[in-house]
Design an enzyme around this catalytic site. Structure first.
Site, PDB file in Angstrom:
ATOM      1  N   ASP A  15      -0.355  -4.484  -5.893  1.00 14.17           N
ATOM      2  CA  ASP A  15      -0.208  -5.782  -5.040  1.00 14.17           C
ATOM      3  C   ASP A  15       0.114  -6.684  -6.279  1.00 14.17           C
ATOM      4  O   ASP A  15      -0.384  -7.905  -6.531  1.00 14.17           O
ATOM      5  CB  ASP A  15      -1.723  -6.267  -4.953  1.00 14.17           C
ATOM      6  CG  ASP A  15      -2.264  -5.322  -3.697  1.00 14.17           C
ATOM      7  OD1 ASP A  15      -1.578  -4.897  -2.869  1.00 14.17           O
ATOM      8  OD2 ASP A  15      -3.374  -5.065  -3.709  1.00 14.17           O
ATOM      9  N   GLU A 184       0.782  -9.990   6.309  1.00 10.20           N
ATOM     10  CA  GLU A 184      -0.150 -10.629   5.175  1.00 10.20           C
ATOM     11  C   GLU A 184       0.437 -10.824   3.863  1.00 10.20           C
ATOM     12  O   GLU A 184       1.685 -10.666   3.813  1.00 10.20           O
ATOM     13  CB  GLU A 184      -1.178  -9.404   5.005  1.00 10.20           C
ATOM     14  CG  GLU A 184      -0.788  -8.146   4.482  1.00 10.20           C
ATOM     15  CD  GLU A 184      -1.696  -7.028   4.496  1.00 10.20           C
ATOM     16  OE1 GLU A 184      -2.990  -7.282   4.136  1.00 10.20           O
ATOM     17  OE2 GLU A 184      -1.253  -5.879   4.994  1.00 10.20           O
TER      18      GLU A 184
END
Length: 533
Positions: A15, A184
């Site tokens: 991430d 997302e």
């Protein structure tokens, strides 16, 4: 020009949030249940990276006690407002439930390696938040969740303006975009009169990707690009898989890059598995005639080797840590001298045994990231276990349902059955000191091999990893001696088992004492060597 070789952050570094400040590029990554929370790396040339610090205090009270495996600190977003670094992130306390049960926080610092402000909770619609700075205003982006029966777990991207000083909402929360495919991880940037919404699409597994939408107004409506900017969902043979969760950054000379998540799978008889976890990669980006970002090499597959517009700026080799700082990591709390002591016996690490490997509260475990498919770990341990409830040794760790460990412990005399009498090992009561090799997965724990060793003698333990196989050994009479058969290292991955898992394989040392929490073990000369293919 410099050639970078992806992944640039290897091993468990998922991430990524990429930002440039002056001549430096910074990447913040998820830490989940591990400390240090939110590691930050920096580079001047995009090819050579160094650990620059972490967001100290990201977990309120410096504790993630009780959070589930693969819960904790998710997807930080790092930004720069011209004066300070900002980070927003979510502490997730439920995994795989209809409710997110989370808290989103914001913290700031003048320097990533310096003092971070105490985290302040902000509107917590969902995980993977981001901040957008424009003309002195501050906007919080997030996804929203509809937990009700029949609701959408990923119900679109929302934005809320925050007061820069109080972080209280200013005006209503607005819906920016909904999509039939899971979206997302929103990131927002402005270019040539357009607001670009960069989205993680398709979940963080094999279907992962990056999709872009844009609008003339910050609050929308947003129109999706007809094709992905980045994905490998259409080709399982691309070396860098799971490509997604990206962030666009402009270089000083006006060129563009995207930092993104990726993984390097092993192709095993049981399918593709990524025991190294999700890693960080960087691609070069151009803009097409219609104003959409595209990978410079064409298509949407990530490249391993990428030319970037920098001059080589290699970093000096990292010195081995003299304390328990990076690259050491710990579970759910930072290391503390009460259970991890480097002063009691100079040159050694003394661990005090606490809970067992299933615990979410008090794990005496120190571990480092495994960064290549060929690796070797070794350590010398000295301890005197007197009951089967005491053990210490070398561990390959993913989580409590995926680990391999070789431990110095106590066992009944050979041939005597296990009767659960933990006091039997007290001095004069008999028994043996043994090395016990254990493997654990969702099906349970299995003791693979037991080898008797001299009482009180230091034991040198090791493991050699070759692709999907891990072979444990110990040093006897000056030579390596195998213990047990080759074990399946690939089980230590996101891709094994039935539950959601998001971290990566680690190698380290641990100790436990399930009765008295007083047993100690001393470790010396821990070495983890990872060899690129």
């Amino acid at each position: 020009m410099t050639v970078l070789h992806n992944p640039v952050l290897r091993g468990f570094a998922p991430d990524p949030s990429l930002v440039r400040v002056g001549d430096w590029y910074y990447v913040a990554t998820s830490s989940f249940e591990w400390f240090p929370t939110i590691p930050v790396h920096r580079s001047r040339d995009l090819a050579h990276w160094e650990y620059a610090g972490h967001v100290r205090g990201a977990a309120p009270g410096d504790s993630l006690a009780g959070v589930p495996d693969s819960g904790g600190v998710w997807a930080p977003s790092l930004s720069w407002d011209g004066e300070r670094f900002w980070v927003t992130y979510t502490v997730v306390r439920s995994v795989g439930t209809p409710y997110f049960d989370l808290d989103t926080y914001v913290s700031t610092a003048a320097d990533v390696s310096g003092e971070w402000s105490a985290p302040r909770r902000v509107a917590s619609h969902g995980f993977d938040p981001a901040l957008f700075h424009e003309d002195g205003r501050l906007w919080l982006l997030n996804l929203q969740n509809d937990h009700r029966p029949g609701g959408q777990r990923f119900a679109g991207i929302v934005v809320t303006e925050l007061d820069r000083d109080t972080l209280a909402p200013v005006g209503p929360t607005r819906l920016l975009l909904q999509h039939d495919r899971l979206i997302e991880g929103p990131k927002l940037l402005r270019r040539d009169g357009w607001y670009y919404l960069v989205l993680a699409e398709g979940g963080t597994g094999w279907e992962h990707g990056v999709r872009v939408a844009r609008s003339r107004e910050l609050t929308g409506p947003y129109a999706l690009d007809e094709r992905p900017l980045l994905t490998t969902r259409d080709d399982p043979d691309v070396p860098l898989q799971k490509a997604g969760h990206g962030e666009l950054v402009e270089t000083p000379d006006g060129q563009w890059l995207i930092g993104h998540l990726t993984a390097r799978p092993l192709h095993t008889p049981r399918g593709r598995r990524c025991p190294l976890g999700r890693e960080t990669a960087i691609q070069a980006v151009t803009w097409d005639a219609e104003g959409w970002p595209r990978l410079r090499q064409g298509g949407w597959h990530p490249a391993v080797d990428v030319d970037v517009p920098t001059r080589p700026h290699p970093l000096p080799p990292a010195a081995p840590p003299e304390d328990l700082s990076w690259p050491w990591s710990t579970l759910r709390e930072p290391p503390d001298p009460s259970w991890a002591d480097t002063t009691a016996r100079p040159g050694w690490i003394r661990l005090r045994g606490r809970h067992g490997p299933e615990s979410r509260w008090a794990s005496s475990l120190l571990a480092q990231r495994i960064t290549e498919h060929r690796a070797e770990a070794e350590v010398t341990v000295e301890a005197r276990p007197v009951t089967f409830t005491q053990a210490a040794g070398l561990v390959l760790w993913y989580n409590p349902e995926a680990y391999l460990s070789l431990d110095l412990t106590w066992a009944e005399p050979e041939g005597e059955p296990q009767r659960g009498q933990q006091w039997r090992g007290m001095p004069g009561a008999g028994g043996r000191t043994v090395l016990s090799l254990v493997e654990r997965d969702e099906a349970g724990t299995r003791q693979v091999a037991v080898v008797e060793v001299p009482v009180g003698a230091a034991a040198t333990l090791g493991v050699t990893i070759e692709g999907a196989e891990a072979r444990f050994w110990h040093v006897r009479d000056g030579a390596r001696t195998a213990i047990g058969p080759a074990l399946d290292f690939s089980r230590l991955s996101d891709d094994h088992g039935s539950r959601l898992r998001f971290t990566g394989a680690m190698a380290g040392v641990h100790a436990r004492d399930l009765v008295d929490a007083a047993f100690t073990a001393d470790f010396r000369g821990f070495r983890l060597t990872c060899t690129p293919d």
